[in-house]
Design a protein around this motif. Structure first.
Motif, short mmCIF file in Angstrom:
data_model
loop_
_atom_site.label_atom_id
_atom_site.label_comp_id
_atom_site.label_asym_id
_atom_site.label_seq_id
_atom_site.Cartn_x
_atom_site.Cartn_y
_atom_site.Cartn_z
N THR A 266 -74.28 -47.17 -16.10
CA THR A 266 -75.66 -47.41 -16.51
C THR A 266 -76.36 -48.30 -15.50
O THR A 266 -75.86 -49.37 -15.15
CB THR A 266 -75.72 -48.08 -17.89
N SER B 240 -79.89 -50.39 -15.12
CA SER B 240 -80.95 -50.86 -16.00
C SER B 240 -81.77 -51.96 -15.33
O SER B 240 -81.26 -52.74 -14.52
CB SER B 240 -80.39 -51.37 -17.33
N ARG C 36 -76.49 -42.95 -16.62
CA ARG C 36 -77.56 -43.40 -17.51
C ARG C 36 -78.51 -44.32 -16.76
O ARG C 36 -78.09 -45.16 -15.95
CB ARG C 36 -76.99 -44.13 -18.72
N LYS D 147 -81.66 -47.04 -17.83
CA LYS D 147 -82.19 -47.71 -19.03
C LYS D 147 -83.31 -48.67 -18.65
O LYS D 147 -83.21 -49.43 -17.68
CB LYS D 147 -81.07 -48.47 -19.74
N GLU E 268 -78.86 -39.45 -18.66
CA GLU E 268 -79.50 -39.95 -19.89
C GLU E 268 -80.46 -41.06 -19.51
O GLU E 268 -80.08 -42.01 -18.81
CB GLU E 268 -78.45 -40.46 -20.87
N ILE F 287 -82.95 -43.84 -21.11
CA ILE F 287 -83.10 -44.53 -22.39
C ILE F 287 -84.20 -45.59 -22.28
O ILE F 287 -84.20 -46.41 -21.36
CB ILE F 287 -81.77 -45.21 -22.79
N CYS G 67 -80.45 -33.15 -19.24
CA CYS G 67 -80.79 -34.57 -19.33
C CYS G 67 -81.24 -34.90 -20.75
O CYS G 67 -81.71 -34.03 -21.49
CB CYS G 67 -81.90 -34.92 -18.34
#
Length: 366
Positions: free
Chosen positions: A72, A74, A98, A100, A123, A125, A145
């Motif tokens: 991830t 972020s 991912r 984020k 992904e 988010i 996705c």
């Protein structure tokens, strides 16, 4: 005890060195912190990366692949993208992980040449504004996705926004999930010869009822042909939005468009609209605003709340309406102009009656 700790630290360092050597042996450059990529190559993220400001990755080179490694990325910034593509950087591929937070998940604002980009199995988010937002795009492939906003409920604008130069955008947008947008779920502008297939769009148009789950517009009425909108599932909250909206010259087939606040499907001219299920939408099931369309084999039931809301509304141009099941709608089953031909339709249980106007070519069940 100190010997044991030293040995453990040595093993950890040895493992990290081995991992880096292995990745280098595979031709992948490790990314483990906030990074600006300035050279072509194949990169791989080796850990979760979280930052307080700015973009986690900035792409300033052509021919870049980034394997997110299942990790991830972020950012807490509400004014920067998690991944920012510098203007005109092309032949890019991002996959397997991912993103984020941030203003955008992936962002490109083009001012120079158009780009080619692919995004797969990513992904995205809780972006503030949009999940994927890219302008000046020539070719794009957005596949498998998932773009969602969990808290607060919606991202402000788009799930996926792709905009090309006039007549230049060819794209595949396939098997994605988009949930929770203020405006459009999927918005494609200046599109030609594209495929929009197997996407699921829910909870769109949360700030304005006029927006669409899937919206496709060509550069002009005659240049937007060849696109296929097939097998998508668009569902809203019953209050807002148009399920699928297309300007012209496309095939709209096998889609499910239900519980949208306005129309299930809306298009202008030159479209083949076939084998769709369009049910329980707030106004019309299908609305046609131009000539040369064929509306065939659709299941259109339970649309509208008043007798001015019809199963199929087609009040302009020469069109053909055939082999549809149009039943249980609040207004007329078919609301047509005198030069629209209709034949072989099932038209029962509609609140205002089976047909208003049109040219009966026979075989209808009323």
């Amino acid at each position: 005890m100190r010997w044991v700790m030293a040995k453990s630290s040595f093993l950890v360092i040895l493992f990290c060195i081995a991992t880096v050597c292995l990745l280098a042996g595979e031709g992948k450059v490790p990314i483990y912190q906030q990074t600006t990529i300035t050279q072509p190559g194949h990169y791989i993220v080796t850990r979760d990366i979280s930052i307080a400001s700015g973009s986690v990755l900035t792409i300033q080179a052509d021919e870049v692949q980034v394997d997110l490694g299942g990790f991830t990325l972020s950012t807490s910034s509400s004014s920067a993208a998690v991944m920012e593509i510098s203007s005109g950087k092309t032949d890019l591929f991002f996959y397997n992980g991912r993103l984020k937070g941030g203003m955008f998940g992936i962002h490109h604002m083009g001012s120079s040449s158009s780009i080619r980009v692919s995004v797969k199995d990513v992904e995205i988010i809780d972006p503030v504004t949009s999940g994927i937002s890219m302008t000046r795009v020539n070719k794009a492939d957005i596949d498998h996705c998932r773009i969602v906003r969990s808290s607060p409920d919606i991202m402000a604008l788009y799930g996926i926004l792709l905009q090309g130069d006039p007549g230049s955008l060819e794209c595949r947008v396939t098997d994605n999930v988009v949930e929770g947008t203020g405006f459009y779920g999927i918005y494609l502008d200046d599109v030609t010869a594209s495929e929009i297939r197997g996407n699921e769009v829910t909870r769109y148009a949360q700030t304005d009822s006029s927006y669409s789950g899937i919206f496709i517009i060509g550069p002009s009425i005659w240049q937007s042909g060849g696109s296929r909108i097939v097998g998508n599932r668009v569902r809203n909250d019953g209050i807002n939005g148009v399920g699928i909206s297309v300007t012209a010259n496309a095939t709209i087939s096998g889609n499910l468009s239900i519980y949208n606040g306005k129309m299930g499907i809306r298009c202008s001219q030159g479209c083949l609209i076939e084998n769709n299920t369009v049910s329980f939408n707030g106004t019309y099931g299908i609305e046609i605003n131009g000539p040369y369309n064929v509306i065939r084999g659709n299941n259109i039931t339970g649309n509208g709340t008043t007798t001015s809301h019809h199963g199929i509304s087609c009040v302009s141009g020469e069109n053909l309406v055939e082999d549809n099941s149009v039943q249980g709608n609040a207004g007329y089953g078919l609301y047509l102009s005198p030069i629209v031909f209709y034949r072989d339709n099932i038209l029962r249980g509609n609140g205002a009656g089976a047909v208003f106007s049109g040219y009966d070519a026979g075989g209808n069940i009323i």
